[in-house]
Design an enzyme around this catalytic site. Structure first.
Site, PDB file in Angstrom:
ATOM      1  N   LEU A 258       5.272 -10.618   1.795  1.00 19.95           N
ATOM      2  CA  LEU A 258       5.645 -11.499   0.675  1.00 19.95           C
ATOM      3  C   LEU A 258       5.568 -12.905   1.242  1.00 19.95           C
ATOM      4  O   LEU A 258       6.155 -13.180   2.296  1.00 19.95           O
ATOM      5  CB  LEU A 258       7.076 -11.210   0.222  1.00 19.95           C
ATOM      6  CG  LEU A 258       7.809 -12.355  -0.514  1.00 19.95           C
ATOM      7  CD1 LEU A 258       7.226 -12.589  -1.905  1.00 19.95           C
ATOM      8  CD2 LEU A 258       9.303 -12.052  -0.634  1.00 19.95           C
TER       9      LEU A 258
ATOM     10  N   HIS B 249       3.690  -4.998   2.715  1.00 22.53           N
ATOM     11  CA  HIS B 249       3.223  -5.605   3.972  1.00 22.53           C
ATOM     12  C   HIS B 249       3.667  -7.051   4.094  1.00 22.53           C
ATOM     13  O   HIS B 249       4.005  -7.512   5.174  1.00 22.53           O
ATOM     14  CB  HIS B 249       1.692  -5.571   4.046  1.00 22.53           C
ATOM     15  CG  HIS B 249       1.131  -4.195   4.158  1.00 22.53           C
ATOM     16  ND1 HIS B 249       0.875  -3.594   5.359  1.00 22.53           N
ATOM     17  CD2 HIS B 249       0.786  -3.286   3.211  1.00 22.53           C
ATOM     18  CE1 HIS B 249       0.382  -2.390   5.162  1.00 22.53           C
ATOM     19  NE2 HIS B 249       0.327  -2.176   3.856  1.00 22.53           N
TER      20      HIS B 249
ATOM     21  N   LEU C 134      -3.017   1.576   7.224  1.00 18.88           N
ATOM     22  CA  LEU C 134      -3.488   2.657   6.347  1.00 18.88           C
ATOM     23  C   LEU C 134      -2.887   2.597   4.950  1.00 18.88           C
ATOM     24  O   LEU C 134      -1.746   2.153   4.769  1.00 18.88           O
ATOM     25  CB  LEU C 134      -3.152   4.020   6.961  1.00 18.88           C
ATOM     26  CG  LEU C 134      -3.782   4.322   8.325  1.00 18.88           C
ATOM     27  CD1 LEU C 134      -3.395   5.725   8.780  1.00 18.88           C
ATOM     28  CD2 LEU C 134      -5.299   4.176   8.264  1.00 18.88           C
TER      29      LEU C 134
ATOM     30  N   TYR D 145      16.373 -10.114   1.742  1.00 16.25           N
ATOM     31  CA  TYR D 145      15.929  -8.903   1.044  1.00 16.25           C
ATOM     32  C   TYR D 145      17.101  -8.119   0.451  1.00 16.25           C
ATOM     33  O   TYR D 145      16.942  -7.438  -0.563  1.00 16.25           O
ATOM     34  CB  TYR D 145      15.081  -8.039   1.982  1.00 16.25           C
ATOM     35  CG  TYR D 145      13.713  -8.639   2.229  1.00 16.25           C
ATOM     36  CD1 TYR D 145      12.807  -8.802   1.182  1.00 16.25           C
ATOM     37  CD2 TYR D 145      13.320  -9.065   3.493  1.00 16.25           C
ATOM     38  CE1 TYR D 145      11.559  -9.369   1.388  1.00 16.25           C
ATOM     39  CE2 TYR D 145      12.076  -9.634   3.712  1.00 16.25           C
ATOM     40  CZ  TYR D 145      11.195  -9.779   2.653  1.00 16.25           C
ATOM     41  OH  TYR D 145       9.961 -10.349   2.841  1.00 16.25           O
TER      42      TYR D 145
ATOM     43  N   SER E 283       0.879  -1.177   0.000  1.00 16.51           N
ATOM     44  CA  SER E 283       0.000   0.000   0.000  1.00 16.51           C
ATOM     45  C   SER E 283       0.913   1.223   0.000  1.00 16.51           C
ATOM     46  O   SER E 283       2.135   1.087   0.122  1.00 16.51           O
ATOM     47  CB  SER E 283      -0.930   0.007   1.227  1.00 16.51           C
ATOM     48  OG  SER E 283      -0.167   0.117   2.414  1.00 16.51           O
TER      49      SER E 283
END
Ligand SMILES: CC(C)(COP(=O)(O)OP(=O)(O)OC[C@H]1O[C@@H](n2cnc3c(N)ncnc32)[C@H](O)[C@@H]1OP(=O)(O)O)[C@@H](O)C(=O)NCCC(=O)NCCS
Length: 223
Positions: free
Chosen positions: A120, A118, A107, A164, A93
């Site tokens: 994976l 948010h 939000l 990551y 988001s």
């Protein structure tokens, strides 16, 4: 020899048993990447349930939050489907601050220029096949097509930092958010101003030859 026998490529068109239209309806694509929608929410949550809830008792997005984000910003999600079955996904988001705060968990800030990833997750039976890094690579490439997106951020447990980093994320520092006793590292990826992912293989750790079939197959997320 009859004309039809001499031209075998005509045979499927002449076969009376299955019309091409019917064939199409019954053939699911082997591999498909597309944005998720609210109808995918249950499949998403099933993967989350196994990946997170069975391990730690909680998960990044509860079912109502999955539905919430897939309603508000489906274009910031990406699902990987094999023969119609969801095997891996990302949900994001928009966020409008330099660092993540508790509000970022719930939000969507439409004017923000940061994509907050948010979650994976890869379905258990499809892990350890390189799918997570490939999906992340595709997602980050897709974000480059969104004119207002400047960077992507995420929070992860420390053991996932190297994972990551291989996708090009850099450590930003400790995240101010804690969940029960869990603490997180905040990481970011510059969507703008990044050398074109060093043409993928170096940055993802996945050989380009491995990535190519997946890169070429998607028809839904192309710029
Ligand atoms: C983490 C996850 C997304 C990785 O996806 P994957 O497709 O299974 O990734 P792969 O196993 O192909 O691994 C790719 C690389 O990441 C590393 N890696 C994978 N899972 C890891 C983990 N849990 N911890 C540390 N490194 C990990 C692998 O060792 C591999 O490194 P290599 O290229 O040097 O061999 C997947 O295991 C998953 O969905 N886990 C449960 C949900 C989760 O933890 N999501 C991330 C937090 S939101």
């Amino acid at each position: 020899m009859s004309l039809v026998g001499a031209l075998p490529f005509l045979k499927p068109c002449l076969s009376p048993s299955v019309s091409p239209g019917r064939q199409r309806r019954h053939t699911l694509p082997a591999s498909e990447f597309r944005p998720l929608n609210t109808q995918d929410a249950i499949s998403v949550f099933e993967i989350e349930r196994e990946a997170f809830i069975s391990v730690s008792g909680d998960c990044p997005l509860h079912l109502d939050e999955v539905r919430h984000f897939l309603t508000l910003c489906p274009e910031l999600s990406m699902g990987w489907f094999e023969e119609g079955r969801l095997v891996a996904f990302i949900i994001g988001s928009l966020w409008d601050q330099e660092r993540l705060t508790l509000d970022a968990l719930t939000l969507h800030k439409p004017k923000g220029t940061t994509v907050h990833i948010h979650v994976l997750a890869v379905h258990r039976t499809f892990r350890q096949q390189g799918k997570g890094p490939i999906l992340m690579w595709r997602y980050l490439q897709y974000l480059r097509c969104l004119p207002n997106v400047r960077r992507a951020v995420l929070m992860c447990e420390d053991f996932l930092v190297p994972f990551y980093q291989k996708s090009g994320f850099k450590v930003q520092g400790r995240c101010s958010i804690t969940v029960a006793s869990l603490t997180f590292t905040e990481m970011q990826y510059p969507v703008r101003g990044h050398a074109f992912m060093r043409r993928n293989s170096e940055a993802t750790g996945v050989p380009q030859a491995t990535l190519f079939p997946y890169i070429l197959k998607s028809g839904h997320h192309q710029c």
